[in-house]
Design an enzyme around this catalytic site. Structure first.
Site, PDB file in Angstrom:
ATOM      1  N   LYS A 134       4.554  -8.490   8.275  1.00  0.00           N
ATOM      2  CA  LYS A 134       3.782  -7.825   7.227  1.00  0.00           C
ATOM      3  C   LYS A 134       2.601  -7.143   7.879  1.00  0.00           C
ATOM      4  O   LYS A 134       2.150  -7.557   8.956  1.00  0.00           O
ATOM      5  CB  LYS A 134       3.281  -8.859   6.205  1.00  0.00           C
ATOM      6  CG  LYS A 134       2.892  -8.278   4.869  1.00  0.00           C
ATOM      7  CD  LYS A 134       4.083  -8.056   3.939  1.00  0.00           C
ATOM      8  CE  LYS A 134       3.667  -7.326   2.690  1.00  0.00           C
ATOM      9  NZ  LYS A 134       4.765  -7.233   1.716  1.00  0.00           N
ATOM     10  N   ASP A 170       4.064  -1.593   0.145  1.00  0.00           N
ATOM     11  CA  ASP A 170       3.583  -2.740  -0.639  1.00  0.00           C
ATOM     12  C   ASP A 170       2.458  -2.169  -1.508  1.00  0.00           C
ATOM     13  O   ASP A 170       2.430  -0.955  -1.750  1.00  0.00           O
ATOM     14  CB  ASP A 170       3.097  -3.869   0.289  1.00  0.00           C
ATOM     15  CG  ASP A 170       2.817  -5.180  -0.450  1.00  0.00           C
ATOM     16  OD1 ASP A 170       3.755  -5.913  -0.763  1.00  0.00           O
ATOM     17  OD2 ASP A 170       1.630  -5.472  -0.737  1.00  0.00           O
TER      18      ASP A 170
HETATM   19  P1  NDP Z   1       1.433  -1.041  -6.393  1.00  0.00           P
HETATM   20  O1  NDP Z   1       0.277  -0.677  -5.565  1.00  0.00           O
HETATM   21  O2  NDP Z   1       2.460  -0.022  -6.708  1.00  0.00           O
HETATM   22  O3  NDP Z   1       0.940  -1.648  -7.786  1.00  0.00           O
HETATM   23  C1  NDP Z   1       0.106  -2.751  -7.848  1.00  0.00           C
HETATM   24  C2  NDP Z   1      -0.308  -2.967  -9.287  1.00  0.00           C
HETATM   25  O4  NDP Z   1      -1.016  -4.204  -9.357  1.00  0.00           O
HETATM   26  C3  NDP Z   1      -1.225  -1.899  -9.832  1.00  0.00           C
HETATM   27  O5  NDP Z   1      -1.017  -1.765 -11.205  1.00  0.00           O
HETATM   28  C4  NDP Z   1      -2.610  -2.475  -9.528  1.00  0.00           C
HETATM   29  O6  NDP Z   1      -3.614  -2.003 -10.425  1.00  0.00           O
HETATM   30  C5  NDP Z   1      -2.381  -3.959  -9.721  1.00  0.00           C
HETATM   31  N1  NDP Z   1      -3.262  -4.708  -8.814  1.00  0.00           N
HETATM   32  C6  NDP Z   1      -3.260  -4.706  -7.463  1.00  0.00           C
HETATM   33  N2  NDP Z   1      -4.202  -5.501  -6.947  1.00  0.00           N
HETATM   34  C7  NDP Z   1      -4.843  -5.999  -8.013  1.00  0.00           C
HETATM   35  C8  NDP Z   1      -5.918  -6.896  -8.148  1.00  0.00           C
HETATM   36  N3  NDP Z   1      -6.546  -7.427  -7.067  1.00  0.00           N
HETATM   37  N4  NDP Z   1      -6.288  -7.215  -9.406  1.00  0.00           N
HETATM   38  C9  NDP Z   1      -5.658  -6.691 -10.482  1.00  0.00           C
HETATM   39  N5  NDP Z   1      -4.627  -5.841 -10.412  1.00  0.00           N
HETATM   40  C10 NDP Z   1      -4.233  -5.507  -9.207  1.00  0.00           C
HETATM   41  O7  NDP Z   1       2.092  -2.317  -5.672  1.00  0.00           O
HETATM   42  P2  NDP Z   1       3.545  -2.919  -5.829  1.00  0.00           P
HETATM   43  O8  NDP Z   1       4.001  -2.761  -7.234  1.00  0.00           O
HETATM   44  O9  NDP Z   1       4.380  -2.396  -4.729  1.00  0.00           O
HETATM   45  O10 NDP Z   1       3.277  -4.465  -5.509  1.00  0.00           O
HETATM   46  C11 NDP Z   1       2.948  -5.413  -6.507  1.00  0.00           C
HETATM   47  C12 NDP Z   1       3.222  -6.808  -6.019  1.00  0.00           C
HETATM   48  O11 NDP Z   1       4.612  -6.943  -5.706  1.00  0.00           O
HETATM   49  C13 NDP Z   1       2.491  -7.245  -4.745  1.00  0.00           C
HETATM   50  O12 NDP Z   1       2.236  -8.625  -4.810  1.00  0.00           O
HETATM   51  C14 NDP Z   1       3.517  -6.976  -3.659  1.00  0.00           C
HETATM   52  O13 NDP Z   1       3.264  -7.756  -2.506  1.00  0.00           O
HETATM   53  C15 NDP Z   1       4.773  -7.411  -4.377  1.00  0.00           C
HETATM   54  N6  NDP Z   1       6.023  -6.898  -3.822  1.00  0.00           N
HETATM   55  C16 NDP Z   1       6.225  -5.539  -3.698  1.00  0.00           C
HETATM   56  C17 NDP Z   1       7.411  -5.082  -3.222  1.00  0.00           C
HETATM   57  C18 NDP Z   1       7.738  -3.624  -3.202  1.00  0.00           C
HETATM   58  O14 NDP Z   1       8.901  -3.288  -2.927  1.00  0.00           O
HETATM   59  N7  NDP Z   1       6.821  -2.736  -3.494  1.00  0.00           N
HETATM   60  C19 NDP Z   1       8.455  -6.003  -2.731  1.00  0.00           C
HETATM   61  C20 NDP Z   1       8.182  -7.403  -3.002  1.00  0.00           C
HETATM   62  C21 NDP Z   1       6.990  -7.802  -3.492  1.00  0.00           C
HETATM   63  P3  NDP Z   1      -4.655  -0.889  -9.902  1.00  0.00           P
HETATM   64  O15 NDP Z   1      -3.826   0.330  -9.660  1.00  0.00           O
HETATM   65  O16 NDP Z   1      -5.610  -0.755 -11.036  1.00  0.00           O
HETATM   66  O17 NDP Z   1      -5.265  -1.467  -8.656  1.00  0.00           O
END
Ligand code: NDP
Length: 448
Positions: free
Chosen positions: A129, A169
């Site tokens: 990662k 991510d």
């Molecule tokens: P994105 O950046 O596309 O979206 C993240 C979302 O979560 C946004 O809506 C963001 O809101 C919100 N968010 C992020 N950090 C915070 C925080 N500290 N507090 C509140 N809201 C938060 O990321 P992903 O959708 O790709 O990833 C989401 C999760 O899924 C993570 O845990 C990631 O590790 C996991 N994951 C992702 C994969 C992938 O293929 N993308 C694969 C497996 C797991 P805002 O925009 O307002 O910050």
């Protein structure tokens, strides 16, 4: 969470001492060790060979300076990370996160989880990662590009199709992968498609990769419900987050007949009793890069809540898809009180240990992220296969493979939980199954 087995406690004590201040990493290790007690008795040779100690120590940790210039000519310095955790099953594989909260402890928790998740997919990928404490919010495309180019200017020497294959991510999607791939290609003078996944469809990306994590989480949820003779049809679903994972979890849940009534971002959550308007959500988040307040401004009957917990919204199924530790014991208690029947982690470690305990004591179906969100990395491995074959599969064929992989993970979790004395416990099933799948090749390869 129970006290650790006497053979596992000293390992955890050492992890705490060797990795001070890395709370998320400690939490991720503890969760796995909590599940491994039955392995101590059934597979003592794996314990005696110090497989767990070796798994807790990354093979390599790279930390580097990322200097870049903003649109006003101001120079900024961020910190870049790549933690290459374990390569027993294949090249290191795992995403890059760009978020101001990133530090070594976050990257290590994610990398550690990735080892077991990747093993669970049954595909030949190790665990790693990376990321940076860079905050992409409010930055122009040109600033994002300069940051990505600077990040890759150091990272390129550590990665490669057979060595380490990063992906996206939080904060890293198709745009960022594009800029990083471009810089890699430029520096190395090689069109090495297999060096990054999450690429665009026209230049080596896999169809269904964008959708894969969210879809996979819903497939896993569907399989958990099926195991109890239920389905997603007619269920009320709450999804936290509004990013890549959340959007495609909403899409697939609605395809399968559920109504998603709430989504969130870091500014609050929106409740839409008529069901989330997916096209509007995609337009706001993927095209305009806007906020959920914009959603409520267009859908007049929807309510935006700035302060409060999305877990107070009444639902049958909850899919935390935003970030780590976003669902605590109180959130879980509220969900259980409202009659939630299934929870699956689309995000990595979104539920605190207290929340997991609440769900398990209430008999709620609980799918841990290692299993439930493995569809993203699994489809990244399918992207690697297509790149190696110089091939591009159809959306339908790729989604079908994803569905089969998720069902395979679901079955493996249930069978392993049963075999090790915790029937129906997906946490135990995922942790033990992932552990054994990576421990056996480690044994075969000797002390390395
Ligand atoms: P994105 O950046 O596309 O979206 C993240 C979302 O979560 C946004 O809506 C963001 O809101 C919100 N968010 C992020 N950090 C915070 C925080 N500290 N507090 C509140 N809201 C938060 O990321 P992903 O959708 O790709 O990833 C989401 C999760 O899924 C993570 O845990 C990631 O590790 C996991 N994951 C992702 C994969 C992938 O293929 N993308 C694969 C497996 C797991 P805002 O925009 O307002 O910050």
């Amino acid at each position: 969470m129970s006290d650790l087995h006497p053979k596992l406690q000293p390992i955890f004590t050492t992890v705490l001492a060797r990795n001070p201040g890395e709370a998320e990493f400690h939490q991720a290790v503890k969760e796995v060790l909590d599940s491994l007690a039955p392995v101590v008795d059934k597979r003592p040779e794996l314990i005696d060979a110090a497989i767990i100690e070796r798994l807790c120590e990354p093979e390599r940790q790279i930390i580097f300076r990322v200097p870049w210039t903003d649109d006003q000519g101001q120079v900024h310095v961020n910190r870049g990370f790549r933690v290459e955790f374990n390569s027993a099953l294949g090249p290191y594989k795992g995403g890059l996160r760009f978020h101001p909260s990133v530090y070594l402890g976050i990257i290590k928790f994610l990398g550690f989880e990735q080892i077991f998740k990747n093993a669970l997919t049954g595909l030949p990928i190790g665990g790693g990662k990376g990321g940076s404490d860079f905050d992409p919010k409010g930055r122009s495309d040109a600033e994002i590009m300069r940051f990505c180019q600077s990040f890759m200017t150091e990272l390129y020497r550590h990665i490669g199709e057979y060595r380490d294959v990063p992906a996206g991510d939080i904060g890293v999607g198709g745009r960022e992968i594009g800029y990083m791939f471009g810089q890699y290609k430029r520096i190395t003078n090689q069109y090495e498609s297999g060096v990054l996944t999450g690429k665009g469809i026209g230049w080596g990306g896999s169809r269904a990769r964008t959708e894969a994590t969210g879809y996979g989480t819903v497939f896993f949820t569907r399989d958990m419900l099926t195991s109890r003779g239920e389905s997603l049809e007619g269920k009320r679903v709450v999804v936290s987050g509004a990013g890549n994972v959340a959007i495609y979890a909403v899409e697939k849940a609605q395809d399968l007949g559920a109504t998603v009534v709430a989504v969130s971002d870091s500014g609050g959550y929106v409740v839409d009793e008529k069901g989330i308007d997916l096209e509007l959500l995609k337009d706001i988040k993927e095209v305009q890069r806007g906020r959920l307040t914009d959603y409520a401004a267009v859908r007049k009957h929807a309510t935006h809540v700035d302060n409060g917990s999305i877990w107070d919204v009444d639902c049958d199924v909850a899919l935390p898809c935003a970030t780590q530790n976003e669902l605590d014991g109180d959130g879980a208690a509220a969900l259980v009180k409202n009659g939630v029947t299934a929870v699956a982690e689309g995000a990595n470690m979104p539920c605190t240990p207290e929340a997991i305990k609440v769900f398990q004591e209430a008999g709620t179906l609980f799918g841990p992220g290692k299993a439930a969100n493995a569809g993203g990395v699994a489809t990244s491995a399918l992207e690697m296969q297509q790149n190696a074959m110089r091939d591009a599969w159809t959306f339908e064929a790729t989604e079908e493979r994803l569905d089969q992989i998720m069902s395979g993970i679901h079955t493996r979790c249930l069978e392993t939980a049963e075999e090790f004395g915790s029937p129906g416990d997906y946490v135990v099933g995922a942790n033990i199954s992932g552990f054994i799948q990576v421990a056996e090749p480690m044994m075969a390869m000797g002390v390395i």
